[in-house]
Design a protein around this motif. Structure first.
Motif, PDB file in Angstrom:
ATOM      1  N   PRO A   1       3.240   6.773  -7.767  1.00 19.35           N
ATOM      2  CA  PRO A   1       4.259   6.337  -6.936  1.00 19.35           C
ATOM      3  C   PRO A   1       3.983   6.229  -5.413  1.00 19.35           C
ATOM      4  N   ILE A   2       2.944   6.904  -5.178  1.00 18.68           N
ATOM      5  CA  ILE A   2       2.592   7.048  -3.725  1.00 18.68           C
ATOM      6  C   ILE A   2       1.937   5.629  -3.389  1.00 18.68           C
ATOM      7  N   GLU A   3       1.629   4.864  -4.428  1.00 23.76           N
ATOM      8  CA  GLU A   3       0.810   3.681  -4.153  1.00 23.76           C
ATOM      9  C   GLU A   3       1.749   2.254  -4.331  1.00 23.76           C
ATOM     10  N   GLN A   4       2.979   2.547  -4.267  1.00 21.97           N
ATOM     11  CA  GLN A   4       3.727   1.521  -4.626  1.00 21.97           C
ATOM     12  C   GLN A   4       3.669   0.471  -2.939  1.00 21.97           C
ATOM     13  N   ASP A   5       4.127  -0.736  -3.190  1.00 20.20           N
ATOM     14  CA  ASP A   5       4.075  -1.729  -2.130  1.00 20.20           C
ATOM     15  C   ASP A   5       4.919  -1.223  -0.960  1.00 20.20           C
ATOM     16  N   PHE A   6       4.377  -1.153   0.249  1.00 22.34           N
ATOM     17  CA  PHE A   6       5.057  -0.948   1.416  1.00 22.34           C
ATOM     18  C   PHE A   6       4.866  -2.197   2.608  1.00 22.34           C
ATOM     19  N   ALA A   7       6.223  -2.319   2.978  1.00 17.84           N
ATOM     20  CA  ALA A   7       6.132  -3.479   4.146  1.00 17.84           C
ATOM     21  C   ALA A   7       5.284  -2.752   5.310  1.00 17.84           C
ATOM     22  N   PRO A   8       4.398  -3.507   6.060  1.00 15.39           N
ATOM     23  CA  PRO A   8       3.789  -3.161   7.162  1.00 15.39           C
ATOM     24  C   PRO A   8       4.482  -2.170   7.952  1.00 15.39           C
TER      25      PRO A   8
ATOM     26  N   GLN B   1      14.633  14.793  10.030  1.00 16.00           N
ATOM     27  CA  GLN B   1      15.244  14.697   8.801  1.00 16.00           C
ATOM     28  C   GLN B   1      14.567  14.094   7.598  1.00 16.00           C
ATOM     29  N   THR B   2      13.375  14.360   7.530  1.00 17.42           N
ATOM     30  CA  THR B   2      12.418  13.861   6.696  1.00 17.42           C
ATOM     31  C   THR B   2      11.200  14.936   6.055  1.00 17.42           C
ATOM     32  N   THR B   3      10.968  14.796   4.664  1.00 20.71           N
ATOM     33  CA  THR B   3      10.087  15.593   4.321  1.00 20.71           C
ATOM     34  C   THR B   3       9.206  14.900   3.346  1.00 20.71           C
ATOM     35  N   ALA B   4       7.887  15.487   3.099  1.00 21.89           N
ATOM     36  CA  ALA B   4       6.829  14.903   2.564  1.00 21.89           C
ATOM     37  C   ALA B   4       7.204  15.222   0.895  1.00 21.89           C
ATOM     38  N   ILE B   5       7.177  14.165   0.131  1.00 23.03           N
ATOM     39  CA  ILE B   5       7.547  14.292  -1.462  1.00 23.03           C
ATOM     40  C   ILE B   5       6.456  13.913  -2.221  1.00 23.03           C
ATOM     41  N   GLU B   6       5.251  13.453  -1.797  1.00 25.71           N
ATOM     42  CA  GLU B   6       3.983  13.343  -2.538  1.00 25.71           C
ATOM     43  C   GLU B   6       2.733  13.291  -1.753  1.00 25.71           C
TER      44      GLU B   6
ATOM     45  N   GLU C   1      10.090  11.001   2.786  1.00 33.84           N
ATOM     46  CA  GLU C   1      11.451  10.309   2.492  1.00 33.84           C
ATOM     47  C   GLU C   1      12.449  11.053   3.569  1.00 33.84           C
ATOM     48  N   ASN C   2      13.380  10.207   4.152  1.00 31.83           N
ATOM     49  CA  ASN C   2      14.427  10.582   5.015  1.00 31.83           C
ATOM     50  C   ASN C   2      15.716  10.989   4.243  1.00 31.83           C
ATOM     51  N   HIS C   3      16.293  12.187   4.621  1.00 33.39           N
ATOM     52  CA  HIS C   3      17.130  12.751   3.816  1.00 33.39           C
ATOM     53  C   HIS C   3      18.626  12.169   4.359  1.00 33.39           C
ATOM     54  N   ALA C   4      18.438  11.494   5.340  1.00 32.00           N
ATOM     55  CA  ALA C   4      20.089  10.845   5.665  1.00 32.00           C
ATOM     56  C   ALA C   4      20.009   9.514   4.753  1.00 32.00           C
ATOM     57  N   ASP C   5      19.397   8.526   4.795  1.00 34.28           N
ATOM     58  CA  ASP C   5      19.331   7.423   4.197  1.00 34.28           C
ATOM     59  C   ASP C   5      18.513   7.196   2.796  1.00 34.28           C
TER      60      ASP C   5
ATOM     61  N   ARG D   1      12.006   5.483   2.841  1.00 35.40           N
ATOM     62  CA  ARG D   1      10.431   6.161   2.456  1.00 35.40           C
ATOM     63  C   ARG D   1       9.747   5.322   3.173  1.00 35.40           C
ATOM     64  N   LYS D   2       8.632   6.153   3.799  1.00 37.14           N
ATOM     65  CA  LYS D   2       7.533   5.612   4.539  1.00 37.14           C
ATOM     66  C   LYS D   2       6.033   6.140   4.071  1.00 37.14           C
ATOM     67  N   LEU D   3       5.095   5.488   4.053  1.00 35.79           N
ATOM     68  CA  LEU D   3       3.509   5.902   3.546  1.00 35.79           C
ATOM     69  C   LEU D   3       3.037   6.192   4.976  1.00 35.79           C
ATOM     70  N   ILE D   4       2.249   7.444   5.008  1.00 36.50           N
ATOM     71  CA  ILE D   4       1.749   7.983   6.027  1.00 36.50           C
ATOM     72  C   ILE D   4       0.324   7.922   5.724  1.00 36.50           C
ATOM     73  N   LYS D   5      -0.729   7.484   6.405  1.00 33.46           N
ATOM     74  CA  LYS D   5      -2.193   7.201   6.176  1.00 33.46           C
ATOM     75  C   LYS D   5      -2.703   7.935   7.439  1.00 33.46           C
ATOM     76  N   ALA D   6      -3.324   9.014   7.089  1.00 32.95           N
ATOM     77  CA  ALA D   6      -3.908   9.993   8.182  1.00 32.95           C
ATOM     78  C   ALA D   6      -5.439  10.522   7.553  1.00 32.95           C
ATOM     79  N   LYS D   7      -6.217  10.854   8.805  1.00 33.39           N
ATOM     80  CA  LYS D   7      -7.494  11.276   8.546  1.00 33.39           C
ATOM     81  C   LYS D   7      -7.475  12.564   8.327  1.00 33.39           C
TER      82      LYS D   7
END
Length: 468
Positions: free
Chosen positions: A24-31, A253-258, A271-275, A278-284
């Motif tokens: 599910p980490i590979e679902q489509d995300f808006a830019p 108010q955010t945690t990593a879920i995968e 994922e943000n706890h309040a609302d 979700r966002k996808l972070i890509k990092a080195k």
């Protein structure tokens, strides 16, 4: 988050990195929901915030994922209504060393000297509520600390607060602290050790290693020589300033879920706890700063080596509180002493270490130490019942409607430890070997003593390794 055109192109390019389509980490995300950074930092406590500032100042892009709505973790400040008075009821200050002063200067935070008080005005057996005599044979702070430093100074590999253990591990480090106390006649130092290492719990039963890690040479040197400093407007000022510098690079108010990690980079679903967004972070690189317990790493793609290490932890619960309406005279610090537990009348877990006066009339700070099963409600009940017991036996004139807990916080999990067999068999060598594995690095209290200045120094070494 807003991006400039060239940044947006980089984000889209980064998002195109192929990974398993079944996750599910590979679902489509808006830019706008994809964040591309050099380093993703999980946890905005003391270590995570420091790392973010250091990395940003070194021209590395960062994003900090923080579960709370503030930075600083254990660095908590209670401001009274007019905000002219405050109580630092978590971290009270930092070492008066070059690293700490440079960091405060970087964030535009002025400081005062902090006189760390070791004075207890009254001793009370919190089990009965009755006042008791001070423990016998107490040494002064200077004499006791010097004697203790002399006894532990041979363990030079521990001088930086890191579990840098010889191989084989000296058996003395694995034996109960009580044996070391007897062999070195340190009975008069025990209350001082408790002041710094109360988070270990029953210090006499703990292996010497964990006592030194919480009260070792760097702590003694600060106590006797360098001293301490503290932000003029409360320890929270340091982290409020850091939050302004980092701006939108912090996801509150955010945690990593995968996670999906490899030697070429990481993807983190948050994922943000309040609302619930979700966002996808890509990092080195990924920097984990919270204690790596298995229950805190659900959804992480752990391998068998990581799981085999992280499943071995035991830990303490640690809570902090501010109370008023206690009936305890202003300016009095009350130490918890069990006269049936010699030497030094040390309290047994679960316990309040002391009811500490921190300069604001009518308010006292408490730190509650227990095993991992003790909840926040259990800790609150312990605070209230201990003080009411003092009122019931007439030690203090506790009001009928008191005491009141006006501020409360959890520092759990605290003091992560493993069995002496695990230490003997190379646990910490294997733990540190995780640095850089799957582009993942670690800092924080699990890897270094839980004191801000020492943690910052260790975090510097991790950052250096990250980009070496």
């Amino acid at each position: 988050m807003l991006f400039k055109p060239w940044q947006l192109a980089a984000v889209i390019s980064s998002a195109a990195i192929a990974t398993s389509a079944s996750s599910p980490i590979e679902q489509d995300f808006a830019p706008e929901d994809i964040i591309s950074r050099d380093v993703c930092i999980l946890g905005g406590g003391g270590s995570g915030t420091y790392a973010a500032i250091r990395l940003k100042d070194s021209n590395h892009s960062v994003v900090v994922v923080e579960r709370n709505d503030y930075l600083g973790g254990h660095a908590e400040t209670f401001y009274l209504d007019d905000e002219k008075q405050f109580i630092n009821y978590g971290v009270e200050g930092v070492f008066n060393d070059d690293l700490s002063k440079e960091y405060l200067e970087r964030l535009g935070v002025s400081w005062d000297s902090l006189a760390l008080s070791t004075l207890i005005d009254k001793y009370v057996d919190f089990n009965t509520g009755k006042e008791v005599l001070p423990p016998s044979d107490l040494l002064t702070t200077v004499v006791g600390a010097a004697l203790y430093r002399l006894a532990i100074q041979k363990y030079t590999t521990l001088d930086q607060g890191v579990y840098n253990l010889p191989d084989p591990v000296p058996e003395e480090l694995l034996e109960p602290f009580s044996k070391f106390v007897e062999e070195h006649a340190l009975q008069g130092v025990l209350r001082l050790v408790l002041m710094f290492a109360q988070n270990v719990g029953n210090i006499l039963d703990a292996p010497l290693l964990y006592i030194i890690q919480n009260f070792g040479v760097p702590h003694i040197n600060a106590l006797l020589e360098g001293g301490y400093i503290t932000p003029k407007n409360g320890i929270a000022e340091l982290y409020d300033s850091a939050a302004k510098v980092l701006g939108n690079d912090v996801l509150f108010q955010t945690t990593a879920i995968e996670t999906n990690r490899s030697d070429s980079g990481v993807s983190i679903l948050v994922e943000n706890h309040a609302d619930g967004s979700r966002k996808l972070i890509k990092a080195k690189k990924l920097l984990i700063t919270f204690p790596p317990l298995l229950e805190s790493l659900k959804g992480f793609d752990l391998d068998t080596k990581e799981t085999g290490l992280f499943e071995k932890w035991n830990w303490m619960s640690y809570h902090v509180a501010i109370v008023n309406n206690t009936g305890i005279p202003s300016g009095i610090t009350v130490g918890n002493a069990d006269p049936n537990n010699g030497p030094a009348s040390l309290p047994h877990t679960p316990f309040q270490w002391e009811l500490e006066y921190l300069g604001v009339p009518g308010y006292l700070a408490s730190k509650i130490i227990a095993n991992s099963s003790v909840t926040g409600d259990d800790a609150k009940n312990l605070v209230i019942s201990d003080i009411k017991r003092m009122g019931a036996v007439g030690t203090f004139d506790v009001p009928a409607d008191g005491p009141n807990i006006v501020q409360f916080g959890s520092h759990s999990p605290e003091t992560l430890i493993v069995s002496t067999d695990n230490i003997r068999n190379g646990f910490y060598k294997n733990l540190y070997s995780l640095q850089g594995r799957h582009s993942t690095f670690y800092t924080g209290l699990t890897f270094c003593t839980d004191y801000s200045s020492v943690l910052w120094a260790y975090t510097n070494t991790v950052i250096e390794k990250m980009f070496s």
